[in-house]
Design an enzyme around this catalytic site. Sequence first.
Site, PDB file in Angstrom:
ATOM      1  N   HIS A  19      22.508  -5.246 -48.334  1.00 23.37           N
ATOM      2  CA  HIS A  19      23.462  -4.338 -48.683  1.00 23.37           C
ATOM      3  C   HIS A  19      22.972  -2.856 -48.935  1.00 23.37           C
ATOM      4  CE1 HIS A  19      25.847  -7.938 -50.221  1.00 23.37           C
ATOM      5  NE2 HIS A  19      26.410  -7.522 -49.296  1.00 23.37           N
ATOM      6  N   LYS A  43      38.196 -16.375 -56.509  1.00 21.56           N
ATOM      7  CA  LYS A  43      36.900 -16.830 -56.453  1.00 21.56           C
ATOM      8  C   LYS A  43      36.398 -16.783 -57.953  1.00 21.56           C
ATOM      9  CE  LYS A  43      35.425 -15.052 -52.116  1.00 21.56           C
ATOM     10  NZ  LYS A  43      34.402 -14.358 -51.304  1.00 21.56           N
ATOM     11  N   ARG A  92      25.129  -8.043 -39.113  1.00 25.07           N
ATOM     12  CA  ARG A  92      23.880  -8.592 -38.883  1.00 25.07           C
ATOM     13  C   ARG A  92      23.464  -9.259 -37.629  1.00 25.07           C
ATOM     14  NH1 ARG A  92      24.926 -11.520 -44.432  1.00 25.07           N
ATOM     15  NH2 ARG A  92      26.843 -12.025 -43.124  1.00 25.07           N
ATOM     16  N   SER A 130      24.630 -12.858 -49.397  1.00 27.77           N
ATOM     17  CA  SER A 130      24.670 -13.153 -50.899  1.00 27.77           C
ATOM     18  C   SER A 130      24.826 -14.670 -51.021  1.00 27.77           C
ATOM     19  CB  SER A 130      25.891 -12.480 -51.319  1.00 27.77           C
ATOM     20  OG  SER A 130      25.763 -11.023 -51.298  1.00 27.77           O
TER      21      SER A 130
HETATM   22  O1  PNS Z   1      31.513  -8.814 -48.680  1.00 25.29           O
HETATM   23  P1  PNS Z   1      32.776  -9.525 -48.445  1.00 25.29           P
HETATM   24  O2  PNS Z   1      33.097 -10.636 -49.204  1.00 25.29           O
HETATM   25  O3  PNS Z   1      32.689 -10.137 -46.985  1.00 25.29           O
HETATM   26  O4  PNS Z   1      34.031  -8.656 -48.377  1.00 25.29           O
HETATM   27  C1  PNS Z   1      35.030  -8.904 -47.872  1.00 25.29           C
HETATM   28  C2  PNS Z   1      36.011  -7.789 -48.397  1.00 25.29           C
HETATM   29  C3  PNS Z   1      35.947  -7.507 -50.037  1.00 25.29           C
HETATM   30  C4  PNS Z   1      35.928  -6.648 -47.647  1.00 25.29           C
HETATM   31  C5  PNS Z   1      37.686  -8.263 -48.159  1.00 25.29           C
HETATM   32  O5  PNS Z   1      37.970  -9.565 -48.450  1.00 25.29           O
HETATM   33  C6  PNS Z   1      38.740  -7.295 -48.581  1.00 25.29           C
HETATM   34  O6  PNS Z   1      38.890  -6.171 -48.050  1.00 25.29           O
HETATM   35  N1  PNS Z   1      39.588  -7.665 -49.574  1.00 25.29           N
HETATM   36  C7  PNS Z   1      40.541  -7.163 -50.262  1.00 25.29           C
HETATM   37  C8  PNS Z   1      41.703  -7.557 -50.006  1.00 25.29           C
HETATM   38  C9  PNS Z   1      42.441  -7.239 -48.533  1.00 25.29           C
HETATM   39  O7  PNS Z   1      42.514  -5.897 -48.225  1.00 25.29           O
HETATM   40  N2  PNS Z   1      42.248  -8.193 -47.464  1.00 25.29           N
HETATM   41  C10 PNS Z   1      42.669  -7.845 -46.148  1.00 25.29           C
HETATM   42  C11 PNS Z   1      41.601  -7.594 -45.057  1.00 25.29           C
HETATM   43  S1  PNS Z   1      41.963  -7.998 -43.617  1.00 25.29           S
END
Ligand code: PNS
Length: 188
Positions: A19, A43, A92, A130
Amino acid sequence: MSKVSALYPGSFDPPTNGHLDLIERGAKIFEELVVGILRNTEKSPMFSLAERLEMLKTLTAHLKNVRIEAFHGLMVEYAKSIDATCVLRGIRAVSDYEYELQMALMNRKLEPTLETVFMMPADKYSYVSSRLVREVAQIGGPVKGLVPEVVEQKLREKLEPAYKFHDEMQEATARSSGAKETKRKRRV
Ligand code: PNS
């Protein structure tokens, strides 16, 4: 090229060296980079939102165009509210691509003006996530080099019994193999 404000959204539970590597790369190409930590109510994270905010603020204090914030709800709406015109995400390996592509296309459907930009972290972090860091740390395993030192310290504090047990087992194993070696040498 016009100056671009970008949002780097994620869970960051916990922040990893991957990150941080991506934040440093993003900070070089965007005028402003907001790291948005998702306040995820479904979560149950290992680190509270306050802890993640604090860790990321400490880790990025040297980057003057980087801001750390929390958000909830739709990411595209949050991006709009902070005038970000770009979303930064890390890829990645090929395995990340399918999920990231789906998410980018869904976000484009929700907000066509918001562009997603993918960047690759340094290859030495290509396996670091993570989720795996949490898994290793929960068993008291070493996460040195995978996460910044402040995060390593926080993991040790949070998971002290697991680390204590793991360290004791390691010491016991080392003692017993040392004793076996001494016996073997005496026999020779
Ligand atoms: O690090 P992560 O957990 O892979 O991040 C995922 C994240 C936070 C980018 C994604 O879950 C997100 O944007 N969530 C907010 C809700 C949302 O907009 N969902 C639609 C995504 S297409």
